[in-house]
Design a protein around this motif. Structure first.
Motif, PDB file in Angstrom:
ATOM      1  N   ASN A 138      20.914  14.598  -4.980  1.00 21.27           N
ATOM      2  CA  ASN A 138      20.635  16.563  -4.156  1.00 21.27           C
ATOM      3  C   ASN A 138      20.353  17.208  -4.969  1.00 21.27           C
ATOM      4  O   ASN A 138      20.025  18.423  -4.598  1.00 21.27           O
ATOM      5  N   ARG A 139      20.348  16.663  -5.803  1.00 20.07           N
ATOM      6  CA  ARG A 139      19.678  18.301  -7.286  1.00 20.07           C
ATOM      7  C   ARG A 139      18.176  18.986  -7.185  1.00 20.07           C
ATOM      8  O   ARG A 139      17.924  19.668  -6.649  1.00 20.07           O
ATOM      9  N   LEU A 140      17.384  17.757  -7.321  1.00 18.02           N
ATOM     10  CA  LEU A 140      16.214  17.394  -6.983  1.00 18.02           C
ATOM     11  C   LEU A 140      15.663  17.690  -5.428  1.00 18.02           C
ATOM     12  O   LEU A 140      14.590  18.611  -5.809  1.00 18.02           O
ATOM     13  N   ASN A 141      16.024  17.431  -4.814  1.00 21.90           N
ATOM     14  CA  ASN A 141      16.219  17.363  -3.320  1.00 21.90           C
ATOM     15  C   ASN A 141      16.418  19.139  -3.020  1.00 21.90           C
ATOM     16  O   ASN A 141      14.681  20.218  -2.373  1.00 21.90           O
ATOM     17  N   ALA A 142      16.773  19.885  -3.575  1.00 18.61           N
ATOM     18  CA  ALA A 142      16.985  21.023  -3.375  1.00 18.61           C
ATOM     19  C   ALA A 142      15.926  22.056  -4.344  1.00 18.61           C
ATOM     20  O   ALA A 142      15.101  23.409  -3.702  1.00 18.61           O
ATOM     21  N   GLU A 143      15.843  21.362  -5.602  1.00 20.58           N
ATOM     22  CA  GLU A 143      14.488  22.649  -6.217  1.00 20.58           C
ATOM     23  C   GLU A 143      13.455  22.366  -5.305  1.00 20.58           C
ATOM     24  O   GLU A 143      12.678  22.767  -5.021  1.00 20.58           O
ATOM     25  N   LEU A 144      13.275  20.735  -4.872  1.00 18.97           N
ATOM     26  CA  LEU A 144      11.936  21.047  -3.925  1.00 18.97           C
ATOM     27  C   LEU A 144      11.777  21.717  -3.003  1.00 18.97           C
ATOM     28  O   LEU A 144      10.561  22.553  -2.516  1.00 18.97           O
ATOM     29  N   SER A 145      12.814  21.809  -2.255  1.00 18.54           N
ATOM     30  CA  SER A 145      13.077  23.012  -1.289  1.00 18.54           C
ATOM     31  C   SER A 145      12.421  24.001  -1.323  1.00 18.54           C
ATOM     32  O   SER A 145      12.122  25.003  -0.532  1.00 18.54           O
ATOM     33  N   GLU A 146      13.554  24.528  -2.766  1.00 19.11           N
ATOM     34  CA  GLU A 146      12.585  25.763  -2.804  1.00 19.11           C
ATOM     35  C   GLU A 146      11.612  26.060  -3.401  1.00 19.11           C
ATOM     36  O   GLU A 146      11.055  27.279  -3.526  1.00 19.11           O
ATOM     37  N   ARG A 147      10.486  25.017  -4.246  1.00 17.49           N
ATOM     38  CA  ARG A 147       9.578  25.345  -4.134  1.00 17.49           C
ATOM     39  C   ARG A 147       8.464  25.090  -3.385  1.00 17.49           C
ATOM     40  O   ARG A 147       8.479  24.854  -2.068  1.00 17.49           O
ATOM     41  N   THR A 148       7.193  25.811  -4.347  1.00 18.90           N
ATOM     42  CA  THR A 148       6.088  25.971  -3.065  1.00 18.90           C
ATOM     43  C   THR A 148       4.817  25.818  -3.591  1.00 18.90           C
ATOM     44  O   THR A 148       3.528  25.783  -3.187  1.00 18.90           O
ATOM     45  N   ASP A 149       4.783  25.294  -4.450  1.00 12.89           N
ATOM     46  CA  ASP A 149       3.418  24.515  -5.882  1.00 12.89           C
ATOM     47  C   ASP A 149       3.158  23.458  -5.245  1.00 12.89           C
ATOM     48  O   ASP A 149       3.869  22.572  -6.538  1.00 12.89           O
ATOM     49  N   TYR A 150       3.253  23.385  -3.949  1.00  9.86           N
ATOM     50  CA  TYR A 150       2.881  21.890  -3.928  1.00  9.86           C
ATOM     51  C   TYR A 150       1.968  20.927  -4.767  1.00  9.86           C
ATOM     52  O   TYR A 150       1.391  20.112  -4.494  1.00  9.86           O
ATOM     53  N   ASP A 151       1.266  21.560  -5.151  1.00  8.08           N
ATOM     54  CA  ASP A 151      -0.411  20.980  -5.299  1.00  8.08           C
ATOM     55  C   ASP A 151      -0.969  21.000  -7.118  1.00  8.08           C
ATOM     56  O   ASP A 151      -1.275  20.468  -7.977  1.00  8.08           O
ATOM     57  N   SER A 152       0.254  21.413  -7.445  1.00  6.48           N
ATOM     58  CA  SER A 152       0.483  21.185  -9.127  1.00  6.48           C
ATOM     59  C   SER A 152       1.013  19.771  -9.550  1.00  6.48           C
ATOM     60  O   SER A 152       2.098  19.299  -8.844  1.00  6.48           O
ATOM     61  N   ASP A 153       0.710  19.873 -11.022  1.00  4.11           N
ATOM     62  CA  ASP A 153       1.584  18.744 -11.412  1.00  4.11           C
ATOM     63  C   ASP A 153       2.891  17.982 -11.951  1.00  4.11           C
ATOM     64  O   ASP A 153       3.264  17.143 -11.509  1.00  4.11           O
ATOM     65  N   ALA A 154       3.484  19.519 -11.422  1.00  2.26           N
ATOM     66  CA  ALA A 154       4.828  19.281 -11.883  1.00  2.26           C
ATOM     67  C   ALA A 154       5.738  19.144 -10.630  1.00  2.26           C
ATOM     68  O   ALA A 154       6.976  17.850 -10.076  1.00  2.26           O
ATOM     69  N   PHE A 155       4.843  19.827  -9.610  1.00  5.07           N
ATOM     70  CA  PHE A 155       5.838  19.113  -8.199  1.00  5.07           C
ATOM     71  C   PHE A 155       5.009  17.556  -8.348  1.00  5.07           C
ATOM     72  O   PHE A 155       6.769  17.637  -7.787  1.00  5.07           O
ATOM     73  N   GLN A 156       4.404  16.795  -8.089  1.00  6.77           N
ATOM     74  CA  GLN A 156       4.378  15.886  -8.114  1.00  6.77           C
ATOM     75  C   GLN A 156       5.661  15.487  -9.051  1.00  6.77           C
ATOM     76  O   GLN A 156       5.628  13.805  -8.369  1.00  6.77           O
ATOM     77  N   HIS A 157       5.438  15.503 -10.358  1.00  6.85           N
ATOM     78  CA  HIS A 157       6.500  15.164 -10.956  1.00  6.85           C
ATOM     79  C   HIS A 157       7.779  14.876 -10.281  1.00  6.85           C
ATOM     80  O   HIS A 157       8.408  13.319 -10.010  1.00  6.85           O
ATOM     81  N   LEU A 158       7.721  15.793  -9.879  1.00  3.20           N
ATOM     82  CA  LEU A 158       9.543  16.345  -9.200  1.00  3.20           C
ATOM     83  C   LEU A 158       9.698  14.791  -8.239  1.00  3.20           C
ATOM     84  O   LEU A 158      10.728  14.483  -8.060  1.00  3.20           O
TER      85      LEU A 158
END
Length: 686
Positions: free
Chosen positions: A100-120
């Motif tokens: 739930n915490r990670l999903n909440a973080e995903l919903s707030e981020r906009t760097d969809y093409d970054s490696d960090a987003f893909q890792h998440l």
């Protein structure tokens, strides 16, 4: 999976475990056996990481999980039963919170093409898959299934754990342990607080769903049904038998015989060597040989034999005073606590010499009925009568509190022992684990289990004719249980045993009274006959239960009918308690007297409550007639024998022959009456 290497445990110069080594493999089912004090619980605690050995190591792979159920533990009482059991799934809740915490973080981020987003995203995907594998969405069903299997009802789930006894709270801890599904399950006397049905459920769980299991238990049937390997601790050493317990007993006997022969041969060699040394110690010509023999003695590794395994002690009760033919007569007995029905309509008769078992889930009224017999509970409905000259010997866990704490163990037993048995007090104490210096301990320093064993010994030496034993085996090892069982088998009085120990009851009881759903049902035969019938009965009950219904009600209302199986081949018969719990002398006939016959495509005929009640009354009257006629026949035969002896000694007057003829006529009439009553009774019980 787990490797134990060179393990040594020492206490103040005493070596409890001496350089032992063995391996626990995946799916191992191990019984850990040995006499009390051998070090079984200590070894379990070392494997669980709760104790540190003096020497040696325990190798446990990093990912391996271990679950440990000790004999005693401190329990918290701040939650409901369900909430406490759900603590077994804390790892699932932690995983869910992280997702739930990670999903909440995903919903707030906009760097969809970054490696960090893909890792998440990869992290969330991995955790979600693991969450599903752990049963994250369906663990509630598993939780309820486990709690019900261990004897709880759905109505118990919302109750605070503080309302339950220590034994029931131990069941909650056991449920939590089983629900965690550890790689290695360590169980120390898990059956002490379980009834027979819960023990059978636990056996099935271990056989089908557990991983590696190591258990300590004095319940022989339980370890036979659950283990395939036996580790014995004796005199600090460990012996590994890759067989079930019953096979281990045979192999151990053979090993012990070899051990005894080796010990005796070594003792003879040592005696001969020492005699040689003493004889030639001061002869110069033999000095070299003497020194050689002395060095030889120093190098000998002495063979030890555990003296605990001496020949089985045969303990006999003192002769019991003769009681009436029916020590206990119960008619339409009922007991309630407020609105809670414990049992209702209990009707049965216990014959002199009967050995019976009270079985059923905890809380169904076994101990309550015992207390009614003991006159500790008097506010019950119906009738309960004790027969002529009944002298009761009663054992329950609280009996230990009645001991005089100022006496020693020996003095406590010596105080009640009479006659020749006084010469065997030390042997009796040894058989119940009070050997050596333990017999000189003061009662006040004994543990609860030791006090219970001492109270049991006292009871065995008192002249009584009705023994009532409430869970007598909880604090006895297997040897002590064998001594007690053998003594009870030879006892010439009446025995009522409340127990969950099937091996102990097997061969001891010939009748079982089952407590459940507000009823007391009589089953003829031994404990395994009863269990076999119950398995058949349970299948039938499953077919009749409504889908989605609560399968575990606390007690049935008084008017509810119950299915009783009087023999393995009898068809299910719906009867009320008045008809299904008849006097013991009928051979359990009322269980088969409801008027239903099992035929091809036949229909069960249900008698009304009043008809069943009348039928039970008629059968009791027939029983009484049979018993009275048998006594009359015995009296007439005695009179005839006395007359014939007088007639043979001298010339007899004609009056003797006339009297003899009169008695012969009375005997013939009595025999006819007995035959008619017996046939009527047999007809009524088929």
């Amino acid at each position: 999976m787990i490797s134990i290497e060179g393990l040594t445990v020492e206490f103040g110069g005493f070596t409890l475990l001496n350089n032992i080594s063995f391996v626990i493999n995946k799916k191992d089912r191990i019984a850990l056996v040995g006499k009390n004090g051998a070090g079984k619980s200590t070894l379990m605690k070392i494997i669980a990481g709760m104790k540190t050995p003096t020497k040696g190591s325990v190798g446990i792979p990093r990912e391996t999980t271990i679950g440990y159920l000790p004999q005693e533990m401190q329990l918290s009482d701040t939650m409901t039963v369900r909430e406490e059991a759900e603590r077994a799934f804390e790892h699932i809740h932690d995983a869910e919170n992280e997702i739930n915490r990670l999903n909440a973080e995903l919903s707030e981020r906009t760097d969809y093409d970054s490696d960090a987003f893909q890792h998440l995203i990869d992290r969330v995907t991995s955790l979600s898959e693991h969450f599903q594998m752990m049963g994250g969405t369906n663990y509630h069903a598993e939780l309820e299934r486990t709690l019900i299997g261990l004897g709880f009802t759905r109505g118990d789930f919302g109750r605070p754990t503080a309302e339950f006894s220590g034994g029931w709270r131990m069941r909650i801890e056991l449920a939590k342990l089983l629900l965690r599904r550890p790689d290695v399950l360590l169980l120390d006397e898990p059956t002490n607080h379980l009834d027979i049905e819960s023990i059978q459920w636990l056996e099935t769980f271990i056989a089908t769903r557990a991983n590696a299991v190591i258990l300590v238990s004095h319940d022989r049937a339980f370890i036979n049904n659950t283990t395939l390997r036996t580790l014995e601790i004796e005199l600090g050493h460990i012996y590994d038998y890759r067989v079930k317990y019953d096979e281990y007993v045979v192999l151990r006997r053979e090993r012990r015989e070899q051990q005894m022969r080796a010990y005796e041969n070594q003792q003879k060699m040592l005696a001969d060597t020492e005699a040689f040394i003493e004889r030639f110690r001061y002869k110069a010509s033999k000095a070299i040989q003497v020194q050689s023999r002395i060095r030889q003695l120093e190098k000998v590794e002495r063979i030890e034999v555990d003296g605990e395994d001496s020949a089985m002690l045969r303990l006999k009760f003192p002769p019991s005073p003769r009681s009436g033919s029916y020590p206990v007569i119960v008619e339409n007995l009922s007991k309630r606590y407020g609105n809670h029905l414990v049992f209702d309509g209990a009707t049965f008769t216990i014959d002199r010499g009967d050995k019976i078992a009270f079985v059923g889930k905890n809380g169904e009224g076994k101990s309550t009925l015992v207390k009614c017999i003991m006159n500790e509970i008097t506010d019950y409905g119906g009738t309960l009568k004790l027969g002529h000259n009944v002298k009761i010997g009663y054992f329950a866990q609280n009996q230990a509190q009645l001991l005089d704490e100022s006496r020693t163990v020996f003095e406590t037993v010596d105080y009640v022992a009479q006659g020749d048995i006084r010469t065997k007090i030390r042997d009796i104490l040894g058989a119940f684990m009070f050997g050596g210096e333990a017999s000189d301990k003061k009662v006040k320093v004994l543990s609860g289990g030791e006090k219970s064993r001492l109270a049991m010994i006292r009871l065995l030496l008192e002249p009584v004719n009705l023994l009532i034993l409430d869970e007598p085996t909880n604090h006895l090892d297997m040897r002590s249980k064998d001594v007690l069982k053998s003594a009870l088998q030879d006892f010439d009085g009446t025995v009522i045993v409340v127990s969950h120990d099937r091996e102990f009851l097997d061969g001891l009881v010939d009748k079982v009274y089952e407590f459940g759903n507000g009823r007391v049902r009589e089953h003829l035969g031994g404990i395994y006959d009863f269990l076999e019938r119950k398995k058949i009965e349970s299948l039938q009950e499953l077919e009749r239960k409504p889908v989605g219904g609560d399968t575990t009600t606390a007690a049935a209302p008084a008017a509810t009918t119950a299915t009783t199986t009087a023999s393995a081949s009898a068809a299910p018969v719906a009867t009320s308690a008045a008809a299904q719990n008849g006097p013991a002398a009928t051979g359990g006939g009322q269980n088969r007297s409801s008027g239903s016959k099992a035929g091809c495509g036949g229909t069960n005929v249900r008698l009304s409550y009043e008809e069943q009640k009348e039928q039970a009354r008629v059968l009791r009257k027939l029983e009484k007639t049979v018993a009275e006629t048998e006594r009359r026949i015995a009296g007439i035969e005695a009179e005839i024998s006395a007359l014939e002896a007088r007639m043979a000694m001298s010339e007899s007057p004609a009056s003797l022959y006339a009297e003899h003829g009169k008695f012969k006529k009375e005997l013939s009439d009595a025999m006819d009456k007995w035959e008619k009553a017996t046939k009527a009774l047999e007809k009524g019980t088929l």
